[in-house]
Design an enzyme around this catalytic site. Structure first.
Site, mmCIF file in Angstrom:
data_model
loop_
_atom_site.group_PDB
_atom_site.id
_atom_site.type_symbol
_atom_site.label_atom_id
_atom_site.label_comp_id
_atom_site.label_asym_id
_atom_site.label_seq_id
_atom_site.Cartn_x
_atom_site.Cartn_y
_atom_site.Cartn_z
ATOM 1 N N HIS A 37 26.205 -61.480 -169.072
ATOM 2 C CA HIS A 37 25.090 -61.880 -168.221
ATOM 3 C C HIS A 37 23.984 -62.539 -169.036
ATOM 4 C CE1 HIS A 37 25.732 -59.023 -164.517
ATOM 5 N NE2 HIS A 37 26.818 -59.691 -164.855
ATOM 6 N N GLU A 106 27.863 -65.387 -160.829
ATOM 7 C CA GLU A 106 26.783 -64.959 -159.946
ATOM 8 C C GLU A 106 25.584 -65.885 -160.158
ATOM 9 O OE1 GLU A 106 27.257 -62.493 -162.590
ATOM 10 O OE2 GLU A 106 28.910 -61.377 -161.693
#
Length: 325
Positions: A37, A106
């Site tokens: 991430h 995402e």
């Protein structure tokens, strides 16, 4: 059956993640998996180091345990050529212990480079297909070019390649992504205990290992574990549609204000009762997953690793599917 330990890169800094990976190897885990991430899910998690640097540190400090990304998006924040190079290097450094987990991404992480994140899921799947084509192409060696609808490659070559390329596990949450995993991947990756995901994967011809993350929160008592998971991991109860769409930690904070401790207790194994941990794990086995990742959201990783070694390892390895899968 193989059992892995989730390195929560949103909750710990890089040195601590390497330390936990070393302890996971000592505790008997088969592999560690790390999220890739740019942002944490929530600001109060407080971390998000560069996963590939952490994995290199783990490769240098361990000898047996497997390594995996869970998962990397090779389409927006990274170009697939960069991931092809990074994965090949890590496979060499780890003597073939690395598995490349990939997914369509995402918005939380991909929007940061200012190139936009596709609204249409179908477009994300098209981009993932092209990215996997490029990665496979570069792993064949030599100079390569590629002209796709979304992605391009021009005269690129990965010079340092392992004798055997890393296995690629593709994240899936529905029929189309399961088809991508079967057609272009070597394995499946999921975050939910849905038998339909595995069924669709198999129907599309998939036959590789099937990874899934099991939600846990080890703590001295059930309430403490649930409160810790509520504070840092309540986003996990929102489902993939929400998780893939929100752009920043503040949005996840706002979207999860109604999550309560009882919601966490319904999804996570909390506390110290090994039978509850087995109970939460069993549906993933029933769904057909055979690479189970222990995702501990509790406040004490060392306590969890000790608990796993003493109480869980043998129990979980004895689990069998209930019924046909």
């Amino acid at each position: 059956m193989e059992i892995g330990y989730k390195l929560a890169a949103e909750a710990f800094g890089p040195s601590e993640l390497v330390r936990q990976a070393v302890l996971a190897e000592e505790a008997g885990f088969d592999f560690v998996e790390i999220s890739d991430h740019f942002h944490p899910w929530l600001d109060n998690q407080g971390h998000s180091p560069f996963a590939w640097t952490v994995l290199g540190g783990i490769a240098a400090r361990t000898t047996r345990i497997g390594l995996a990304t869970g998962v990397t998006c090779p389409t927006v924040r990274y170009h697939p050529a960069i991931i092809a190079q990074a994965a090949a290097t890590l496979a060499l450094l780890s003597d073939g212990r690395f598995v490349l987990g990939v997914g369509s991404g995402e918005r939380l992480n991909e929007h940061v480079v200012g190139m936009g994140f596709p609204d249409a899921v179908s477009t994300r799947h098209e981009m993932l297909r092209e990215a996997l084509d490029i990665i496979r192409l570069l792993w064949r060696g030599g100079y390569r070019s590629y002209e796709g609808k979304h992605l391009r490659l021009e005269d690129a070559r990965v010079f340092d390649l392992p004798d055997e390329p890393p296995l690629i596990a593709v994240a899936a949450s529905g029929p189309e992504s399961a088809r991508v995993a079967a057609e272009l991947g070597d394995g499946l990756f999921a975050t939910e205990d849905k038998p339909d995901i595995v069924r669709r994967y198999r129907e599309a011809g998939g036959s590789g290992p099937r990874y899934a993350e099991v939600p846990m929160a080890w703590a001295p008592d059930e309430h403490t574990g649930a409160r810790a998971a509520l504070e840092t991991s309540r986003w996990a109860v929102t489902g993939w549609k929400v998780m893939s769409e929100l752009p920043n930690p503040v949005n996840f904070d706002a979207a999860t204000t109604t999550v309560r401790e009882e919601d966490i207790l319904g999804k996570f194994a909390c506390g110290t009762d090994p039978e509850r941990f087995v109970e939460v794990t069993q549906p993933f086995v029933d769904a057909g997953f055979d690479r189970l990742v222990m995702q501990n959201a509790g406040p004490d990783p060392d306590g969890f690793l000790d608990f796993y070694q003493r109480e869980l390892d043998s129990r979980l390895r004895q689990l069998k599917p209930n019924g046909d899968v």
